[in-house]
Scaffold this active site. Sequence first.
Site, PDB file in Angstrom:
ATOM      1  N   ASP A  62     -30.296 -27.134 -61.957  1.00 46.21           N
ATOM      2  CA  ASP A  62     -29.719 -26.097 -62.810  1.00 46.21           C
ATOM      3  C   ASP A  62     -30.250 -26.246 -64.230  1.00 46.21           C
ATOM      4  O   ASP A  62     -30.116 -27.287 -64.856  1.00 46.21           O
ATOM      5  CB  ASP A  62     -28.195 -26.238 -62.792  1.00 46.21           C
ATOM      6  CG  ASP A  62     -27.478 -25.015 -63.310  1.00 46.21           C
ATOM      7  OD1 ASP A  62     -27.939 -24.416 -64.295  1.00 46.21           O
ATOM      8  OD2 ASP A  62     -26.446 -24.639 -62.719  1.00 46.21           O
ATOM      9  N   SER A 113     -25.844 -18.561 -64.108  1.00 46.24           N
ATOM     10  CA  SER A 113     -26.083 -19.301 -62.872  1.00 46.24           C
ATOM     11  C   SER A 113     -25.479 -18.640 -61.639  1.00 46.24           C
ATOM     12  O   SER A 113     -25.983 -18.814 -60.533  1.00 46.24           O
ATOM     13  CB  SER A 113     -25.520 -20.723 -62.985  1.00 46.24           C
ATOM     14  OG  SER A 113     -26.197 -21.464 -63.960  1.00 46.24           O
ATOM     15  N   GLU A 316     -27.825 -29.197 -55.511  1.00 38.68           N
ATOM     16  CA  GLU A 316     -27.887 -28.809 -56.925  1.00 38.68           C
ATOM     17  C   GLU A 316     -27.729 -30.013 -57.839  1.00 38.68           C
ATOM     18  O   GLU A 316     -26.782 -30.784 -57.710  1.00 38.68           O
ATOM     19  CB  GLU A 316     -26.800 -27.793 -57.277  1.00 38.68           C
ATOM     20  CG  GLU A 316     -26.961 -27.287 -58.705  1.00 38.68           C
ATOM     21  CD  GLU A 316     -25.660 -26.820 -59.368  1.00 38.68           C
ATOM     22  OE1 GLU A 316     -25.758 -26.114 -60.384  1.00 38.68           O
ATOM     23  OE2 GLU A 316     -24.571 -27.175 -58.883  1.00 38.68           O
ATOM     24  N   HIS A 325     -26.672 -27.724 -72.482  1.00 39.85           N
ATOM     25  CA  HIS A 325     -25.612 -27.000 -73.194  1.00 39.85           C
ATOM     26  C   HIS A 325     -25.031 -27.871 -74.304  1.00 39.85           C
ATOM     27  O   HIS A 325     -24.648 -27.364 -75.368  1.00 39.85           O
ATOM     28  CB  HIS A 325     -24.494 -26.605 -72.229  1.00 39.85           C
ATOM     29  CG  HIS A 325     -24.773 -25.373 -71.426  1.00 39.85           C
ATOM     30  ND1 HIS A 325     -25.152 -24.171 -71.997  1.00 39.85           N
ATOM     31  CD2 HIS A 325     -24.726 -25.141 -70.087  1.00 39.85           C
ATOM     32  CE1 HIS A 325     -25.316 -23.256 -71.053  1.00 39.85           C
ATOM     33  NE2 HIS A 325     -25.075 -23.821 -69.887  1.00 39.85           N
ATOM     34  N   HIS A 363     -32.419 -21.011 -63.998  1.00 44.33           N
ATOM     35  CA  HIS A 363     -32.754 -20.446 -65.306  1.00 44.33           C
ATOM     36  C   HIS A 363     -33.268 -21.570 -66.195  1.00 44.33           C
ATOM     37  O   HIS A 363     -33.229 -22.750 -65.836  1.00 44.33           O
ATOM     38  CB  HIS A 363     -31.521 -19.793 -65.945  1.00 44.33           C
ATOM     39  CG  HIS A 363     -30.365 -20.753 -66.068  1.00 44.33           C
ATOM     40  ND1 HIS A 363     -30.319 -21.757 -67.004  1.00 44.33           N
ATOM     41  CD2 HIS A 363     -29.222 -20.883 -65.340  1.00 44.33           C
ATOM     42  CE1 HIS A 363     -29.213 -22.457 -66.867  1.00 44.33           C
ATOM     43  NE2 HIS A 363     -28.524 -21.956 -65.846  1.00 44.33           N
TER      44      HIS A 363
END
Length: 516
Positions: A62, A113, A316, A325, A363
């Site tokens: 991710d 996401s 994932e 983030h 992304h």
Amino acid sequence: MSLKPYLAASVMALVATGAIAQDDLPQASSEWFTAGQEAIQAIIDRQMNTNPATNIILMVADGNGVGTNYATRLFIGQEEGGMGEDHVLPYETPEWSSALVKTYNINAQTPDSAPTAGSMNTGVKQRFNLINLGEEARYDDCSTVEGNELTTLAEILEPMGKSVGIISTARLTHATPAAVYAKTASRNWEDSVPEGCTAQADIATQLIDAMESGLIDFAMGGGHRHFIPESEEGGRRADGVNLVERATGLGAQFATNTEEFQALTLDGETPTLALFEPSHMQYEHDRTDEPSLAEMTAAAIEYLSQNEEGYFLEVEAGRVDHASHAGNLFRTLTDGRAFAEAVAMADEMTNDEDTLIIVTADHEHSLAFNGYCGRGSNILGLCYDIDNSGVAHSDELVLGDDGLPYPIVGFLNGPGSILVPEAEGEGTQQVETEVGAAEGTVPTFSGSRPDVTQEEALDPDYLQQALIPKSSESHSGEDVAVYAKGPWAHLFDGTIEQNVIFHVMHHAAVTAAAEQ
């Protein structure tokens, strides 16, 4: 008359007749030259595998776009004692096909996401913050769910007798893992839905529903809080339902820590649920008493591979995204390394003849790379100058026009912003705004870059310098890469829409099997 056309034609003729062989070129002895020859020969030797894919493993880091992947490559290479730039990640060898992937959502240039994962699981692009609903559905509107539910790859493969598994270092109810099994008008409805919403259940309930129906056989990650009632420590469910008890009552085995993980029976038959943290699992750097992503991947493959009809597994690395983030590159890259180890584990445990492995991201993030840095500059640290007489960087730092050194990697926005709000009551101006989350009166921001040392920049808790102040750094809309090996991996080529990933998986497992 110009002699250029005649000379060019003569050179081409000599080349065509072999008069100028590669071995005769002055650069032929260079390691770069011979490595280039070996690279194209490996691609020439690569054979198209058109077998049906018995197994499919979709591995999603991710937030691991092209830039983040580049930083991870350097980080691992430098950890192993090299300069980093020439390091090769497990999925970057010539055996893997690759393509660029466009990640935008139906209504968003910068993706989320939930719909990006949904596009990979259904074959169509979706709306921001929705999971596996068609384009007529609307965010946060339960009334638009009915009639807009999409069929997932898992729902296609399970009736074929295949097993289905999910692994994530995020909550199992989080966007990417939820896209394997859930359909929801909001990715945030993890343990409840709005009053009066009867068109769908909350995401955690949908997971246990999927385990009860036989759709999901193996699920492992974080998010325990969304499965237990508020009356229990850490629980979030206001409806009082204990979904863990429901799962074990259906015959599932359950684990919450390393010891219980190691005691699981990987027989391919007993439904398996593991929830290692109340929320997301720990960052790899901080991990204690829970398995690594590679260990969970190995357990899932051992369990699922006992089904002779095959399986679909989504893996994932969710916390790569969360570290970015937070503006903390160190944890982004240490979790990126854990993802690379999981890919290597999956590759080692499977056979290219019958297993399609796809490595990609949902992304990218808004990180950026400063220059001009010399070879081997620590990707976590400051930019050191180029040594014009050597290969490795010089001992001189590259300075900005403010006379200060700068880290190689920064973010365009995030918690590490160099701009800070000025204190109220000291003659500062208040700015009226109606834009986004800052609606209302906000303070004036000002600031300048700090004088950072290499030691400070290499601290695991260092936040990369950013420009725009935001409590959480944002995604970006740029392309990500996809790498694949195994049956029909060669279909990944050029630049594709993200939903095409589903169509490659479907062709490899369904269409190719039907045509055999």
